[in-house]
Design a protein around this motif. Sequence first.
Motif, PDB file in Angstrom:
ATOM      1  N   ALA A  31       0.861  -1.185   0.000  1.00  0.00           N
ATOM      2  CA  ALA A  31       0.000   0.000   0.000  1.00  0.00           C
ATOM      3  C   ALA A  31       0.891   1.226   0.000  1.00  0.00           C
ATOM      4  CB  ALA A  31      -0.904   0.005   1.224  1.00  0.00           C
ATOM      5  N   THR A  32       0.388   2.273  -0.595  1.00  0.00           N
ATOM      6  CA  THR A  32       1.124   3.530  -0.631  1.00  0.00           C
ATOM      7  C   THR A  32       0.650   4.447   0.495  1.00  0.00           C
ATOM      8  OG1 THR A  32      -0.486   4.471  -2.174  1.00  0.00           O
ATOM      9  CG2 THR A  32       1.468   3.413  -3.133  1.00  0.00           C
ATOM     10  N   SER A  35      -3.135   5.839   1.147  1.00  0.00           N
ATOM     11  CA  SER A  35      -4.127   4.995   0.469  1.00  0.00           C
ATOM     12  C   SER A  35      -5.012   4.328   1.520  1.00  0.00           C
ATOM     13  CB  SER A  35      -3.444   3.945  -0.409  1.00  0.00           C
ATOM     14  OG  SER A  35      -2.691   3.040   0.367  1.00  0.00           O
ATOM     15  N   TYR A  36      -6.208   3.999   1.108  1.00  0.00           N
ATOM     16  CA  TYR A  36      -7.164   3.374   2.018  1.00  0.00           C
ATOM     17  C   TYR A  36      -7.223   1.871   1.774  1.00  0.00           C
ATOM     18  CZ  TYR A  36      -8.977   7.825   3.660  1.00  0.00           C
ATOM     19  OH  TYR A  36      -9.107   9.043   4.255  1.00  0.00           O
ATOM     20  N   LYS A  95      -6.808   3.502   6.863  1.00  0.00           N
ATOM     21  CA  LYS A  95      -5.951   4.303   5.985  1.00  0.00           C
ATOM     22  C   LYS A  95      -4.480   4.094   6.343  1.00  0.00           C
ATOM     23  CE  LYS A  95      -5.143   9.146   4.744  1.00  0.00           C
ATOM     24  NZ  LYS A  95      -5.542  10.525   5.068  1.00  0.00           N
TER      25      LYS A  95
END
Length: 191
Positions: A31-32, A35-36, A95
């Motif tokens: 994940a970045t 991001s959610y 998140k």
Amino acid sequence: MKRMIVFFERYRPVGETLHHFLTRYGRIRTATNRSYYKMVDQRSEHWCFLLSGTLVYEAFNAKGDTSIVNVAIDNEYFSGTWHPFTQKSLPFALKFISPAVFYEIPNTRYREALKTYTDFSKIIHVLKQHEINKLRRFSEIYRAPLIDRVTLLNRYFPEIASRLTIQQCSELLDFTSSRDYYKSLKKHLKE
């Protein structure tokens, strides 16, 4: 995956069959920052183990303002449901506030692993106890006067404190203004 297995083996051995099961039915995801994993109204029936990174549980009030109600960091778990034995969606957005790597397995397979592999069940009991202890500490922080909360966060959770911005820390500690945060920080720095 190897990092998760090494961590699990601190508590119980992960045999070849359990390792194969977790590899077959789960996957490593990335994940970045910002991001959610899921929004408030989304469903995600998965159990996840955070290998690296930071994830916050965000609640939204009627005005659309956010507050952070929990934080997960390396070697902690999170789920898109209230718990892996229900389909009821967690009423928070999840998140990532940093780049992250995590393991994800469907709740159905997670439950199967708990029933089939005693060692996995025992590992999960240890992780649950860690989460219970964490929530007890946060409860203590929330009962404390505002002026003491930054000190307590840094005492009990220095790794979490170091990963949060001032705004995120203020949301987590339930400060209504940045002035409350700075007063509490000033007292912490004097100690």
